[in-house]
Design an enzyme around this catalytic site. Structure first.
Site, short mmCIF file in Angstrom:
data_model
loop_
_atom_site.label_atom_id
_atom_site.label_comp_id
_atom_site.label_asym_id
_atom_site.label_seq_id
_atom_site.Cartn_x
_atom_site.Cartn_y
_atom_site.Cartn_z
N LYS A 79 0.86 -1.18 0.00
CA LYS A 79 0.00 0.00 0.00
C LYS A 79 0.90 1.24 0.00
O LYS A 79 1.96 1.24 0.66
CB LYS A 79 -0.88 -0.04 1.26
CG LYS A 79 -1.89 1.08 1.38
CD LYS A 79 -2.77 0.90 2.63
CE LYS A 79 -3.81 1.99 2.79
NZ LYS A 79 -4.68 1.79 3.97
N SER A 154 -9.71 2.04 3.18
CA SER A 154 -8.82 2.80 2.33
C SER A 154 -7.83 1.94 1.54
O SER A 154 -7.24 2.44 0.59
CB SER A 154 -8.02 3.80 3.19
OG SER A 154 -7.18 3.11 4.11
N SER A 178 -9.95 -0.48 7.28
CA SER A 178 -9.40 -0.35 5.93
C SER A 178 -8.72 -1.57 5.35
O SER A 178 -8.36 -1.57 4.17
CB SER A 178 -8.43 0.82 5.88
OG SER A 178 -9.16 2.01 5.81
N1 GLN Z 1 -13.09 4.30 6.58
C1 GLN Z 1 -12.52 4.72 7.82
C2 GLN Z 1 -12.12 6.16 7.72
O1 GLN Z 1 -12.43 6.75 6.76
C3 GLN Z 1 -11.37 3.85 8.17
C4 GLN Z 1 -10.15 4.16 7.41
C5 GLN Z 1 -8.99 3.29 7.77
O2 GLN Z 1 -9.14 2.22 8.39
N2 GLN Z 1 -7.81 3.74 7.41
O3 GLN Z 1 -11.51 6.72 8.56
#
Ligand code: GLN
Length: 495
Positions: A79, A154, A178
């Protein structure tokens, strides 16, 4: 032409060790697959062709010399939140579009020491803020099961790339879901380890008390191999835990007789969680399969579950506002043109360099931390966080693992939730409590269900465990994957 993309990491590792394929051959195969397919998906920000082939040649030497670790020569992707020496590390933000990291994240280094070949860096939501990969500066990523749908976020680039088998496996990070939510949306297996299990050094910080890196792959046995390489104490990360790393592959074959599975009533309350009927049906079928394997299903309560989304959306923005203050246009990253004075340099560099989701989170966080509001918001949220952790501690006195859907619905369509942040935030309703408590959890594919637009998309089931019980989660997931083939299915367009 061999079909290496239909093989798991476990299988590719065995082939490499037996000399049935070289790492250079495999690496070239996957580089070609990325070249041929990624225009549709947009799952990569950077592909490192020359570096990958050089790493593959070195891996082949190591394999020939004997004693090479199991992941030697296996190509994977990281990532783009992980710092990679000499390679662009953007976090999918204009702010870091010009940033070449001078060092490797510990995860990257550990995996390199274990012999993996890095094919490239995957797309993601900007600074890991999002649930759909629509906040990336490099454009939206498509879901390989249906190009109209989001891959989740994400870690959406990693999930889409593995889902389409452009890479055998990838790394992700999980602050509020995420790894698990995109794994569920793309029909792959993902694991968020216990907070502190994997080093955060060199992983660009979003919310430091929640962020954790983990593997995203085709199967639980692949995730076990990857976690073996990723996990461990790191003196460069003060929150990493000094605890031996077990062999995560060792317990995969334990039978599940007598396994106590907790089913939290709050997660199965369709009125509260709004779980789609098709998701519920797939989860129920999977639970029946666990029962048939000798597990016992036990109703439990996690009474403070309803607090997790509001608590998270105070804690995460608060920590992000502090972490992202380092991007000031002075030290590195984006700098605006012709600043009038220092204040103009700060405000325009940040205003032009960050996207709108990131800016709104910084503002919410700065507000929650400001004097007069700190006690009312941030302190309160931290107190409530303890209640959420205590719910899990009590539950694990009665059960070994907890199962629930990973997401209330399957992958939604691109653009469907961009104007409605609350509904976007609620797509993490089942994953966020795990991060607030710091426990480990996985998502595994358990079937398909229609999304709101009537498209049939993968369903992910979540398996949550007690602190440091990753090996148990992997065992529980692996036993299911021995009996089912949801994790082996490939989207039609990428077979
Ligand atoms: N979707 C969640 C957010 O927007 C979690 C994101 C994540 O786990 N990095 O913060």
């Amino acid at each position: 032409m061999s079909e290496y993309h239909t093989q798991t990491v476990t299988e590719l590792s065995a082939m490499l060790q037996a000399g049935k394929v070289s790492s250079v051959e495999l690496t070239q195969y996957f580089l070609n697959r990325i070249k041929d397919n990624d225009e549709q998906l947009n799952s990569f920000i950077t592909v490192c062709e020359d570096q990958a082939l050089a790493q593959a040649r070195a891996a082949d030497e190591r394999l020939k010399a004997g004693d090479a670790p199991l992941l030697t020569g296996v190509p994977i992707a990281h990532k783009d939140i992980f710092c990679t020496e000499g390679v662009k590390t953007s976090c999918a933000s204009k702010m870091l579009d010009n940033f070449i990291s001078p060092y490797d994240a510990t995860v990257v280094k550990n995996m390199q020491d274990a012999g993996v070949v890095m094919l490239g860096k995957t797309n993601m939501d900007e600074f890991a803020m999002g649930s759909s990969n629509e906040t990336s500066y490099y454009g939206v990523v498509k879901n390989p099961w249906n190009l109209k749908a989001v891959p989740g976020g994400s870690s959406g680039g990693s999930a889409a790339a593995v889902g389409a088998r452009l890479v055998p496996a990838a790394t992700g990070t999980d602050t509020g879901g995420s790894i698990r939510q995109p794994a569920a949306f793309c029909g792959i297996t993902g694991l968020k380890p216990t907070y502190g299990r994997v080093s955060r050094f060199g992983m660009i910080a979003f919310a430091s008390s929640l962020d954790q890196a983990g593997p995203m792959g085709q199967s639980a046995s692949d995730c076990a191999l990857l976690l073996n390489a990723m996990a461990g104490f790191d003196e460069k990360d003060s929150t990493s835990i000094e605890k031996d790393v077990p062999d995560y592959s060792a317990d995969l074959n334990k039978p599940l007789n007598g396994l106590r599975i907790g089913l939290p009533k709050e997660y199965f309350n369709t009125e509260q969680g709004g779980m789609a009927a098709g998701v519920e049906a797939a989860i129920k079928t999977a639970l029946d399969q666990y029962k048939a394997m000798g597990a016992e299903l036990i109703d439990i309560e996690l009474p403070n579950s309803n607090l997790s989304v509001p608590v998270y959306y105070v804690v995460a923005p608060a920590e992000c506002s502090a972490n992202l203050s380092r991007f000031d246009g002075v030290r590195y990253g984006y700098r605006c043109e012709n600043p009038k004075d220092l204040n103009d340099l700060y405000t325009r560099s940040r205003g032009e360099g960050f996207g709108s989701e990131v800016q709104s989170r910084i503002m919410v966080g700065a507000y929650a931390l400001s004097s007069g509001y700190y006690d009312a918001y941030y302190l309160k949220a931290q107190q409530l966080r303890h209640l959420i952790s205590d719910d899990f501690k009590k539950a694990y006195e009665k059960v070994d693992v907890i199962m629930a859907p990973a997401t209330p619905d399957t992958a939604f369509n691109i653009g469907e939730k961009t104007d409605d942040p609350i509904s976007m935030y609620l797509s993490d309703i089942f994953t966020i409590a795990v991060n607030l408590a710091g426990i480990p959890a996985m998502s595994i594919p358990v079937g398909f269900a229609d999304n709101a637009s009537g498209e049939n998309m993968p369903v992910g089931m979540q398996i949550m465990g007690n602190y440091f019980e990753e090996a148990k989660l992997l065992n529980v997931a692996h036993q299911y994957q021995l009996k089912t083939d949801w994790h082996k299915q490939l989207p039609e367009a990428f077979q």
